[in-house]
Design an enzyme around this catalytic site. Sequence first.
Site, mmCIF file in Angstrom:
data_model
loop_
_atom_site.group_PDB
_atom_site.id
_atom_site.type_symbol
_atom_site.label_atom_id
_atom_site.label_comp_id
_atom_site.label_asym_id
_atom_site.label_seq_id
_atom_site.Cartn_x
_atom_site.Cartn_y
_atom_site.Cartn_z
ATOM 1 N N PHE A 84 1.054 2.736 7.363
ATOM 2 C CA PHE A 84 -0.245 2.974 7.997
ATOM 3 C C PHE A 84 -1.312 2.914 6.914
ATOM 4 O O PHE A 84 -1.238 3.643 5.915
ATOM 5 C CB PHE A 84 -0.241 4.350 8.658
ATOM 6 C CG PHE A 84 -1.567 4.763 9.236
ATOM 7 C CD1 PHE A 84 -2.329 5.759 8.633
ATOM 8 C CD2 PHE A 84 -2.049 4.153 10.383
ATOM 9 C CE1 PHE A 84 -3.552 6.140 9.170
ATOM 10 C CE2 PHE A 84 -3.276 4.534 10.928
ATOM 11 C CZ PHE A 84 -4.028 5.534 10.310
ATOM 12 N N SER B 142 -6.187 4.483 -5.766
ATOM 13 C CA SER B 142 -5.619 5.199 -4.616
ATOM 14 C C SER B 142 -5.639 6.700 -4.850
ATOM 15 O O SER B 142 -5.936 7.477 -3.942
ATOM 16 C CB SER B 142 -4.177 4.733 -4.363
ATOM 17 O OG SER B 142 -4.174 3.511 -3.658
ATOM 18 N N ARG C 115 -7.788 8.391 -6.593
ATOM 19 C CA ARG C 115 -9.169 8.849 -6.373
ATOM 20 C C ARG C 115 -9.463 8.941 -4.881
ATOM 21 O O ARG C 115 -9.990 9.936 -4.390
ATOM 22 C CB ARG C 115 -10.164 7.872 -7.015
ATOM 23 C CG ARG C 115 -10.570 8.197 -8.433
ATOM 24 C CD ARG C 115 -11.865 7.492 -8.836
ATOM 25 N NE ARG C 115 -11.794 6.038 -8.693
ATOM 26 C CZ ARG C 115 -11.248 5.228 -9.596
ATOM 27 N NH1 ARG C 115 -10.688 5.736 -10.674
ATOM 28 N NH2 ARG C 115 -11.228 3.917 -9.425
ATOM 29 N N GLN D 166 -7.374 9.035 -2.214
ATOM 30 C CA GLN D 166 -6.591 9.978 -1.424
ATOM 31 C C GLN D 166 -6.916 11.426 -1.784
ATOM 32 O O GLN D 166 -7.012 12.287 -0.913
ATOM 33 C CB GLN D 166 -5.083 9.696 -1.581
ATOM 34 C CG GLN D 166 -4.665 8.365 -0.993
ATOM 35 C CD GLN D 166 -3.192 8.317 -0.597
ATOM 36 O OE1 GLN D 166 -2.608 9.332 -0.232
ATOM 37 N NE2 GLN D 166 -2.614 7.133 -0.629
ATOM 38 N N HIS E 72 0.830 -1.207 0.000
ATOM 39 C CA HIS E 72 0.000 0.000 0.000
ATOM 40 C C HIS E 72 0.866 1.259 0.000
ATOM 41 O O HIS E 72 1.867 1.311 0.687
ATOM 42 C CB HIS E 72 -0.930 0.013 1.221
ATOM 43 C CG HIS E 72 -2.122 -0.854 1.051
ATOM 44 N ND1 HIS E 72 -2.018 -2.232 0.992
ATOM 45 C CD2 HIS E 72 -3.424 -0.577 0.856
ATOM 46 C CE1 HIS E 72 -3.214 -2.746 0.790
ATOM 47 N NE2 HIS E 72 -4.075 -1.786 0.698
ATOM 48 N N PRO E 73 0.462 2.269 -0.761
ATOM 49 C CA PRO E 73 1.197 3.528 -0.752
ATOM 50 C C PRO E 73 0.936 4.270 0.562
ATOM 51 O O PRO E 73 -0.128 4.098 1.162
ATOM 52 C CB PRO E 73 0.593 4.299 -1.930
ATOM 53 C CG PRO E 73 -0.815 3.818 -2.013
ATOM 54 C CD PRO E 73 -0.754 2.354 -1.624
HETATM 55 N N1 LIG Z 1 -1.938 3.926 3.162
HETATM 56 C C1 LIG Z 1 -3.262 4.026 2.866
HETATM 57 O O1 LIG Z 1 -4.125 3.973 3.728
HETATM 58 N N2 LIG Z 1 -3.599 4.181 1.528
HETATM 59 C C2 LIG Z 1 -4.893 4.307 1.131
HETATM 60 N N3 LIG Z 1 -6.019 4.298 1.833
HETATM 61 C C3 LIG Z 1 -7.094 4.438 0.964
HETATM 62 O O2 LIG Z 1 -8.268 4.491 1.261
HETATM 63 N N4 LIG Z 1 -6.613 4.533 -0.304
HETATM 64 C C4 LIG Z 1 -5.247 4.464 -0.256
HETATM 65 O O3 LIG Z 1 -4.423 4.543 -1.188
#
Ligand SMILES: NC(=O)NC1=NC(=O)NC1=O
Length: 170
Positions: free
Chosen positions: A119, A84, A86, A88, A67-68
């Site tokens: 996280f 992601s 969209r 973020q 995950h980023p």
């Molecule tokens: N590290 C993250 O929590 N990433 C993300 N949460 C999301 O809802 N979309 C993401 O890219």
Amino acid sequence: MDIEKVNSMDFGEFMDVFGNVIERCPLIAAAVWSKRPFSDLGDLEKHFFAFIDGLPLSGQEGVLRCHPELAGRELQWGRLSAESQREQSAAGLQNLGAAERLRLSELTAQYRARFGFPFVLAVRLSDPAAAPRELARRLRCPPAQELRTALGEVKKICHLRLADLLGEQP
Ligand SMILES: NC(=O)NC1=NC(=O)NC1=O
């Protein structure tokens, strides 16, 4: 898209549509394809979740590591997946002030140093302004508990992405 359409997809079509419902983990969709036919969205989702739950600890941590970061470099540089990006940007993470961005990056660095994975928060289901507070709270959790919490967020993101794809209410 209805579930009959999903069940009629060949492997390539299925991967084109569902390959990224678990962020950057196409293997999971590739495995779930074998479980067709699916009775409904819930059945399809159940197989995604079961695959994650059946992974060894290293595999579950690996899913999280795909995950980023929230509001991280990939968001700045436009390197996120479409989904992601969209999620973020819809959560306003592209418009953080310098101080907020610094605070979040400090916390995400502490989190990753403690747990060995980023996280993860389903930002569509939470108040993005609360992300730093939620991160600070989870930072204090025992590793085994935090792994379960983080995987729960992955499943929420998966649910929302599947609901979008099947045109259902999330
Ligand atoms: N590290 C993250 O929590 N990433 C993300 N949460 C999301 O809802 N979309 C993401 O890219």
